[in-house]
Design a protein around this motif. Structure first.
Motif, PDB file in Angstrom:
ATOM      1  N   ASP A  11     -14.124 -17.076   2.993  1.00  0.00           N
ATOM      2  CA  ASP A  11     -15.131 -16.024   2.953  1.00  0.00           C
ATOM      3  C   ASP A  11     -14.887 -15.150   4.177  1.00  0.00           C
ATOM      4  OD1 ASP A  11     -17.470 -14.580   2.523  1.00  0.00           O
ATOM      5  OD2 ASP A  11     -18.766 -16.126   3.344  1.00  0.00           O
ATOM      6  N   VAL A  12     -14.761 -13.834   3.995  1.00  0.00           N
ATOM      7  CA  VAL A  12     -14.502 -12.922   5.109  1.00  0.00           C
ATOM      8  C   VAL A  12     -15.723 -12.042   5.312  1.00  0.00           C
ATOM      9  CG1 VAL A  12     -12.991 -11.089   5.985  1.00  0.00           C
ATOM     10  CG2 VAL A  12     -12.036 -12.902   4.559  1.00  0.00           C
ATOM     11  N   ARG A  13     -16.091 -11.863   6.578  1.00  0.00           N
ATOM     12  CA  ARG A  13     -17.244 -11.008   6.898  1.00  0.00           C
ATOM     13  C   ARG A  13     -16.854 -10.003   7.967  1.00  0.00           C
ATOM     14  NH1 ARG A  13     -22.196 -15.265   6.358  1.00  0.00           N
ATOM     15  NH2 ARG A  13     -21.394 -16.115   4.421  1.00  0.00           N
ATOM     16  N   PHE A  14     -17.149  -8.746   7.691  1.00  0.00           N
ATOM     17  CA  PHE A  14     -16.953  -7.658   8.640  1.00  0.00           C
ATOM     18  C   PHE A  14     -18.326  -7.323   9.190  1.00  0.00           C
ATOM     19  CE2 PHE A  14     -13.070  -7.452   6.386  1.00  0.00           C
ATOM     20  CZ  PHE A  14     -12.173  -6.732   7.146  1.00  0.00           C
ATOM     21  N   ASP A  15     -18.582  -7.716  10.439  1.00  0.00           N
ATOM     22  CA  ASP A  15     -19.878  -7.494  11.079  1.00  0.00           C
ATOM     23  C   ASP A  15     -21.021  -7.987  10.179  1.00  0.00           C
ATOM     24  OD1 ASP A  15     -21.325  -6.833  13.302  1.00  0.00           O
ATOM     25  OD2 ASP A  15     -21.450  -4.702  12.844  1.00  0.00           O
ATOM     26  N   LEU A  16     -20.857  -9.203   9.681  1.00  0.00           N
ATOM     27  CA  LEU A  16     -21.806  -9.929   8.837  1.00  0.00           C
ATOM     28  C   LEU A  16     -21.908  -9.417   7.401  1.00  0.00           C
ATOM     29  CD1 LEU A  16     -24.668 -10.676  11.385  1.00  0.00           C
ATOM     30  CD2 LEU A  16     -22.730 -12.117  10.751  1.00  0.00           C
ATOM     31  N   VAL A  17     -21.120  -8.397   7.015  1.00  0.00           N
ATOM     32  CA  VAL A  17     -21.091  -7.932   5.633  1.00  0.00           C
ATOM     33  C   VAL A  17     -19.971  -8.684   4.923  1.00  0.00           C
ATOM     34  CG1 VAL A  17     -20.708  -5.953   4.116  1.00  0.00           C
ATOM     35  CG2 VAL A  17     -21.966  -5.653   6.256  1.00  0.00           C
ATOM     36  N   ARG A  18     -20.321  -9.413   3.872  1.00  0.00           N
ATOM     37  CA  ARG A  18     -19.348 -10.238   3.152  1.00  0.00           C
ATOM     38  C   ARG A  18     -18.433  -9.357   2.311  1.00  0.00           C
ATOM     39  NH1 ARG A  18     -19.682 -13.798  -1.859  1.00  0.00           N
ATOM     40  NH2 ARG A  18     -18.019 -15.272  -1.472  1.00  0.00           N
ATOM     41  N   VAL A  19     -17.132  -9.598   2.418  1.00  0.00           N
ATOM     42  CA  VAL A  19     -16.133  -8.863   1.647  1.00  0.00           C
ATOM     43  C   VAL A  19     -15.228  -9.888   0.972  1.00  0.00           C
ATOM     44  CG1 VAL A  19     -14.335  -7.109   1.735  1.00  0.00           C
ATOM     45  CG2 VAL A  19     -16.202  -7.028   3.376  1.00  0.00           C
ATOM     46  N   SER A  20     -14.999  -9.719  -0.321  1.00  0.00           N
ATOM     47  CA  SER A  20     -14.165 -10.658  -1.069  1.00  0.00           C
ATOM     48  C   SER A  20     -12.700 -10.237  -1.005  1.00  0.00           C
ATOM     49  CB  SER A  20     -14.605 -10.691  -2.534  1.00  0.00           C
ATOM     50  OG  SER A  20     -15.915 -11.150  -2.630  1.00  0.00           O
ATOM     51  N   PHE A  21     -11.827 -11.201  -0.772  1.00  0.00           N
ATOM     52  CA  PHE A  21     -10.389 -10.963  -0.757  1.00  0.00           C
ATOM     53  C   PHE A  21      -9.704 -12.046  -1.559  1.00  0.00           C
ATOM     54  CE2 PHE A  21     -11.793  -8.878   3.132  1.00  0.00           C
ATOM     55  CZ  PHE A  21     -11.191  -7.635   2.973  1.00  0.00           C
ATOM     56  N   SER A  22      -8.561 -11.702  -2.142  1.00  0.00           N
ATOM     57  CA  SER A  22      -7.757 -12.660  -2.881  1.00  0.00           C
ATOM     58  C   SER A  22      -6.846 -13.441  -1.954  1.00  0.00           C
ATOM     59  CB  SER A  22      -6.876 -11.952  -3.915  1.00  0.00           C
ATOM     60  OG  SER A  22      -7.645 -11.143  -4.742  1.00  0.00           O
ATOM     61  N   LYS A  23      -6.406 -12.773  -0.885  1.00  0.00           N
ATOM     62  CA  LYS A  23      -5.400 -13.372  -0.020  1.00  0.00           C
ATOM     63  C   LYS A  23      -5.514 -12.793   1.387  1.00  0.00           C
ATOM     64  CE  LYS A  23      -0.355 -13.854  -0.223  1.00  0.00           C
ATOM     65  NZ  LYS A  23       0.824 -13.431  -1.000  1.00  0.00           N
ATOM     66  N   VAL A  24      -5.339 -13.635   2.392  1.00  0.00           N
ATOM     67  CA  VAL A  24      -5.276 -13.205   3.787  1.00  0.00           C
ATOM     68  C   VAL A  24      -3.979 -13.785   4.349  1.00  0.00           C
ATOM     69  CG1 VAL A  24      -6.372 -13.241   6.057  1.00  0.00           C
ATOM     70  CG2 VAL A  24      -7.793 -13.218   4.007  1.00  0.00           C
TER      71      VAL A  24
END
Length: 140
Positions: A11-24
């Motif tokens: 789970d990725v969060r940019f300044d507490l806003v959750r953003v969905s990604f397939s791959k990091v």
């Protein structure tokens, strides 16, 4: 007995806003250093940390949805600063690791190939230079 992490979710969060990604990818940090060899009977060199000349980068990828979506990924543009980016790594529904960096700069955004013959998901990719990836102390 220790178990290896398998079946990972994140789970990725940019300044507490959750953003969905397939791959990091490119998840990590490096230091730059100088090597010194002193005179005398020293068998090993000395290593001294030096200031970085190049930042670390991380790459986020995700499939593009149909229709117009209003998510943070679409609002991030090249040259924009991001802060407080956190990656929660989970295995079997339990958070096992939290990685983060304090600040970053969006370096590039690009799309996968437009291929009318192939029925693949169109991928959007974003590369961010960051201040150094750290692991949050986490008591299990």
């Amino acid at each position: 007995m220790a178990e290896f992490l398998t079946g990972l979710e994140f789970d990725v969060r940019f300044d507490l806003v959750r953003v969905s990604f397939s791959k990091v990818t490119n998840v990590g940090s490096k230091i730059e250093y100088d090597t010194f060899i002193e005179g005398g009977q020293n068998d090993t060199p000395l290593y001294l940390k030096k200031p970085k000349k190049q930042p670390d980068t991380i790459i986020f990828e995700k499939g593009i949805h149909t229709g117009i979506t209003s998510n943070i990924f679409g609002m991030l543009k090249e040259g924009m600063r991001v802060k407080n980016v956190m990656i929660f790594v989970r295995s079997q529904g339990k958070t096992d690791r939290i990685l983060y960096f304090d600040s970053g700069l969006v370096l590039s955004k690009e799309f996968g190939d437009f291929d009318a013959v192939n029925n693949a998901v169109l991928i959007e990719r974003m590369e961010i230079a960051h201040s150094g990836l750290k692991e949050m102390p986490f008591l299990f």
